[in-house]
Design a protein around this motif. Structure first.
Motif, PDB file in Angstrom:
ATOM      1  N   LEU A   1      -0.696   8.066  15.572  1.00  0.00           N
ATOM      2  CA  LEU A   1      -1.877   7.326  14.975  1.00  0.00           C
ATOM      3  C   LEU A   1      -3.186   8.079  14.739  1.00  0.00           C
ATOM      4  CD1 LEU A   1      -1.353   5.287  18.471  1.00  0.00           C
ATOM      5  CD2 LEU A   1      -1.766   4.698  16.417  1.00  0.00           C
ATOM      6  N   ALA A   2      -3.932   9.723  15.679  1.00  0.00           N
ATOM      7  CA  ALA A   2      -4.805  10.385  15.038  1.00  0.00           C
ATOM      8  C   ALA A   2      -5.523  10.411  13.511  1.00  0.00           C
ATOM      9  CB  ALA A   2      -4.877  11.457  16.335  1.00  0.00           C
ATOM     10  N   GLU A   3      -3.620  10.611  13.202  1.00  0.00           N
ATOM     11  CA  GLU A   3      -4.073  10.543  11.906  1.00  0.00           C
ATOM     12  C   GLU A   3      -4.153   9.870  10.538  1.00  0.00           C
ATOM     13  OE1 GLU A   3      -0.880  12.367   8.698  1.00  0.00           O
ATOM     14  OE2 GLU A   3      -0.629  12.572  10.353  1.00  0.00           O
ATOM     15  N   GLN A   4      -3.357   8.815  11.134  1.00  0.00           N
ATOM     16  CA  GLN A   4      -3.850   7.503  10.515  1.00  0.00           C
ATOM     17  C   GLN A   4      -5.214   7.039  10.480  1.00  0.00           C
ATOM     18  OE1 GLN A   4      -1.576   6.152   8.339  1.00  0.00           O
ATOM     19  NE2 GLN A   4      -0.135   8.270   9.166  1.00  0.00           N
ATOM     20  N   LEU A   5      -5.801   6.926  11.621  1.00  0.00           N
ATOM     21  CA  LEU A   5      -7.257   6.745  12.199  1.00  0.00           C
ATOM     22  C   LEU A   5      -8.263   7.807  11.446  1.00  0.00           C
ATOM     23  CD1 LEU A   5      -6.462   5.335  15.922  1.00  0.00           C
ATOM     24  CD2 LEU A   5      -6.695   3.563  13.672  1.00  0.00           C
ATOM     25  N   SER A   6      -7.826   9.270  11.209  1.00  0.00           N
ATOM     26  CA  SER A   6      -8.773  10.012  10.730  1.00  0.00           C
ATOM     27  C   SER A   6      -9.739  10.072  11.900  1.00  0.00           C
ATOM     28  CB  SER A   6      -8.999   9.542   9.568  1.00  0.00           C
ATOM     29  OG  SER A   6      -8.349   9.257   8.401  1.00  0.00           O
ATOM     30  N   VAL A   7      -9.098  11.232  12.737  1.00  0.00           N
ATOM     31  CA  VAL A   7      -9.690  11.797  14.132  1.00  0.00           C
ATOM     32  C   VAL A   7      -9.110  12.220  14.711  1.00  0.00           C
ATOM     33  CG1 VAL A   7     -10.339   8.733  14.332  1.00  0.00           C
ATOM     34  CG2 VAL A   7      -8.346   9.652  15.765  1.00  0.00           C
TER      35      VAL A   7
ATOM     36  N   GLY B   1      23.242  -9.916  17.294  1.00  0.00           N
ATOM     37  CA  GLY B   1      22.986 -10.207  15.981  1.00  0.00           C
ATOM     38  C   GLY B   1      21.466 -10.204  15.638  1.00  0.00           C
ATOM     39  N   TYR B   2      20.325  -9.852  16.423  1.00  0.00           N
ATOM     40  CA  TYR B   2      18.694  -9.544  16.103  1.00  0.00           C
ATOM     41  C   TYR B   2      18.600  -8.246  15.091  1.00  0.00           C
ATOM     42  CZ  TYR B   2      14.027  -9.705  16.531  1.00  0.00           C
ATOM     43  OH  TYR B   2      13.060 -10.075  16.486  1.00  0.00           O
ATOM     44  N   ASP B   3      17.909  -8.581  14.391  1.00  0.00           N
ATOM     45  CA  ASP B   3      17.240  -7.371  13.168  1.00  0.00           C
ATOM     46  C   ASP B   3      15.849  -7.844  13.597  1.00  0.00           C
ATOM     47  OD1 ASP B   3      19.791  -6.744  11.720  1.00  0.00           O
ATOM     48  OD2 ASP B   3      19.265  -9.189  10.465  1.00  0.00           O
ATOM     49  N   PHE B   4      15.294  -6.467  14.079  1.00  0.00           N
ATOM     50  CA  PHE B   4      13.651  -6.040  14.041  1.00  0.00           C
ATOM     51  C   PHE B   4      13.167  -6.023  13.228  1.00  0.00           C
ATOM     52  CE2 PHE B   4      16.291  -4.829  18.018  1.00  0.00           C
ATOM     53  CZ  PHE B   4      15.031  -4.753  18.971  1.00  0.00           C
ATOM     54  N   ILE B   5      12.250  -6.292  13.642  1.00  0.00           N
ATOM     55  CA  ILE B   5      10.910  -6.603  12.178  1.00  0.00           C
ATOM     56  C   ILE B   5      10.038  -5.548  11.771  1.00  0.00           C
ATOM     57  CG2 ILE B   5       8.629  -8.202  11.512  1.00  0.00           C
ATOM     58  CD1 ILE B   5      10.073 -10.749  13.452  1.00  0.00           C
ATOM     59  N   TYR B   6       9.971  -4.922  13.298  1.00  0.00           N
ATOM     60  CA  TYR B   6       9.252  -3.957  13.167  1.00  0.00           C
ATOM     61  C   TYR B   6      10.168  -2.736  13.974  1.00  0.00           C
ATOM     62  CZ  TYR B   6       4.826  -7.105  11.935  1.00  0.00           C
ATOM     63  OH  TYR B   6       4.377  -7.733  11.313  1.00  0.00           O
ATOM     64  N   PRO B   7      11.100  -1.819  13.130  1.00  0.00           N
ATOM     65  CA  PRO B   7      12.360  -1.446  14.105  1.00  0.00           C
ATOM     66  C   PRO B   7      11.574  -0.487  14.572  1.00  0.00           C
ATOM     67  CG  PRO B   7      12.281  -0.799  11.945  1.00  0.00           C
ATOM     68  CD  PRO B   7      11.229  -2.155  12.116  1.00  0.00           C
ATOM     69  N   SER B   8      10.453   0.572  13.912  1.00  0.00           N
ATOM     70  CA  SER B   8       9.452   1.396  14.636  1.00  0.00           C
ATOM     71  C   SER B   8       8.147   1.244  15.320  1.00  0.00           C
ATOM     72  CB  SER B   8       9.764   2.879  13.344  1.00  0.00           C
ATOM     73  OG  SER B   8       9.295   2.915  12.746  1.00  0.00           O
ATOM     74  N   TYR B   9       7.891   2.440  15.400  1.00  0.00           N
ATOM     75  CA  TYR B   9       6.388   2.177  15.715  1.00  0.00           C
ATOM     76  C   TYR B   9       5.054   2.598  14.630  1.00  0.00           C
ATOM     77  CZ  TYR B   9       5.592   7.614  15.856  1.00  0.00           C
ATOM     78  OH  TYR B   9       5.525   9.034  15.497  1.00  0.00           O
ATOM     79  N   GLU B  10       5.538   3.506  13.621  1.00  0.00           N
ATOM     80  CA  GLU B  10       5.237   3.098  12.299  1.00  0.00           C
ATOM     81  C   GLU B  10       5.075   2.178  11.670  1.00  0.00           C
ATOM     82  OE1 GLU B  10       7.441   4.965  13.591  1.00  0.00           O
ATOM     83  OE2 GLU B  10       7.621   7.550  12.447  1.00  0.00           O
ATOM     84  N   ASP B  11       5.849   1.484  11.571  1.00  0.00           N
ATOM     85  CA  ASP B  11       6.346  -0.100  11.032  1.00  0.00           C
ATOM     86  C   ASP B  11       4.897  -0.948  11.329  1.00  0.00           C
ATOM     87  OD1 ASP B  11       8.524   0.860   9.297  1.00  0.00           O
ATOM     88  OD2 ASP B  11       9.805   0.513  10.945  1.00  0.00           O
ATOM     89  N   GLY B  12       4.866  -0.834  12.912  1.00  0.00           N
ATOM     90  CA  GLY B  12       4.039  -2.014  13.561  1.00  0.00           C
ATOM     91  C   GLY B  12       2.082  -1.305  13.502  1.00  0.00           C
ATOM     92  N   TYR B  13       2.100   0.035  14.021  1.00  0.00           N
ATOM     93  CA  TYR B  13       1.350   0.673  14.178  1.00  0.00           C
ATOM     94  C   TYR B  13       0.107   0.335  12.389  1.00  0.00           C
ATOM     95  CZ  TYR B  13       0.419   1.579  18.939  1.00  0.00           C
ATOM     96  OH  TYR B  13       0.896   1.364  20.713  1.00  0.00           O
ATOM     97  N   ARG B  14       1.046   0.886  12.114  1.00  0.00           N
ATOM     98  CA  ARG B  14       0.771   0.746  10.639  1.00  0.00           C
ATOM     99  C   ARG B  14       0.004  -0.202   9.487  1.00  0.00           C
ATOM    100  NH1 ARG B  14       4.580   2.931   8.148  1.00  0.00           N
ATOM    101  NH2 ARG B  14       4.014   4.739   8.443  1.00  0.00           N
ATOM    102  N   GLU B  15       0.619  -1.815  10.348  1.00  0.00           N
ATOM    103  CA  GLU B  15       0.083  -3.109  10.006  1.00  0.00           C
ATOM    104  C   GLU B  15      -1.184  -3.454  10.831  1.00  0.00           C
ATOM    105  OE1 GLU B  15       1.622  -7.455   9.808  1.00  0.00           O
ATOM    106  OE2 GLU B  15       2.870  -6.131   8.935  1.00  0.00           O
TER     107      GLU B  15
END
Length: 279
Positions: free
Chosen positions: A227-233, A263-277
């Motif tokens: 998160l720090a890297e993505q936020l440039s902090v 039978g459930y397929d995740f929309i955001y299978p990882s934290y990167e997928d969810g937090y990036r959005e």
């Protein structure tokens, strides 16, 4: 089409209720501030700490998605014990196909990074929050209705950006060697809707307990650093945990294999997928 009651129609409840209503079901949402419930959900004003007398007839499904207002035992008792008792009492003459109860993975007390699934033991002598959640689960499971407990991990998503805010403000540190588990809001709603549809197709396919987390248990420091890297902090401070702090902090790797197998397929299978959005 089914008649669905959502008790505790807050953020998750309103998202779920809207989704179900858009599919053609009649959805009723119950909360103390009924004016906060959006259409097309039909709002019901009620206080769960007193007997409930204004529920509609011929309900098919109930979702109990209540949160305690404060981190104090009286608030947890009202939310997860008294509120459940009053709800079940109000439903005593109805034929409910399934009662879904939203709980928390905090009832699992593993501290050493163990792999945890639905068969793993819960905390025997935990604090008041765990005690009240498990009391609520027991009340639902011992009722005369078919029931399913969903224990969600740490929920994040729109309006739930606390971790992003802390990292952005430089107000957080992470503990080395501690595993964390999370799930995006949309996948919480997705799982709850999926189990409803599964029950409608064949009630025998629905289990009595599910863990709701994404595919990737992750070391907390890895999440914070990313998160720090993505936020440039600046990088987040890493600290070595003391034995006392380990005992106070959950440290486990939760499995979503059962809900995946349903039978459930995740929309955001990882934290990167969810937090990036979100970022």
């Amino acid at each position: 089409m089914a008649n669905v009651l959502i008790v505790g129609c807050g953020d998750l409840g309103c998202r779920l209720g809207t989704k179900l209503a858009e599919s053609g079901h009649s959805v009723y949402g119950l909360r103390r501030q009924a004016d906060l419930i959006p259409e097309p959900i039909q709002a019901i004003q009620a206080n769960l700490s007193v007997p409930i007398t204004n529920l509609p007839d011929k309900l098919d499904y109930v979702y109990y998605i209540v949160s305690a207002g404060k981190y104090k035992d009286p608030a947890y008792y009202q939310a997860y014990v008294l509120g459940v008792k009053n709800t079940l009492q109000a439903l005593k003459s109805q034929k409910i196909k399934r009662f879904f109860f939203v709980s928390s993975t905090s009832v699992f007390g593993q501290e050493d990074g163990e792999f945890v699934n639905e068969l793993s033991p819960t905390i025997e002598n935990g604090g008041f929050s765990t005690k009240r959640l498990l009391e609520g689960e027991t009340l639902v499971n011992e009722s005369r209705f078919p029931s399913t407990i969903i224990r969600f991990g740490g929920i994040y998503g729109p309006g739930r950006t606390h971790l992003i805010d802390l990292v952005m403000e430089g107000k957080v540190h992470c503990m080395e060697g501690v595993w964390s588990n999370r799930i995006h809001t949309e996948d919480c709603v997705g799982i709850l809707n999926h189990l409803f549809e599964l029950n409608e197709a064949d009630a025998n396919q629905v289990d009595d307990l599910y863990i709701g987390v994404d595919d990737t248990p992750t070391l907390s420091c890895e999440v914070y650093d990313w998160l720090a890297e993505q936020l440039s902090v600046p990088d987040v401070e890493h600290i070595e945990p003391k034995e006392s702090s380990r005992q106070m902090r959950s440290n486990k790797r939760l499995s979503n294999a059962r809900v995946r197998a349903s039978g459930y397929d995740f929309i955001y299978p990882s934290y990167e997928d969810g937090y990036r959005e979100l970022i």
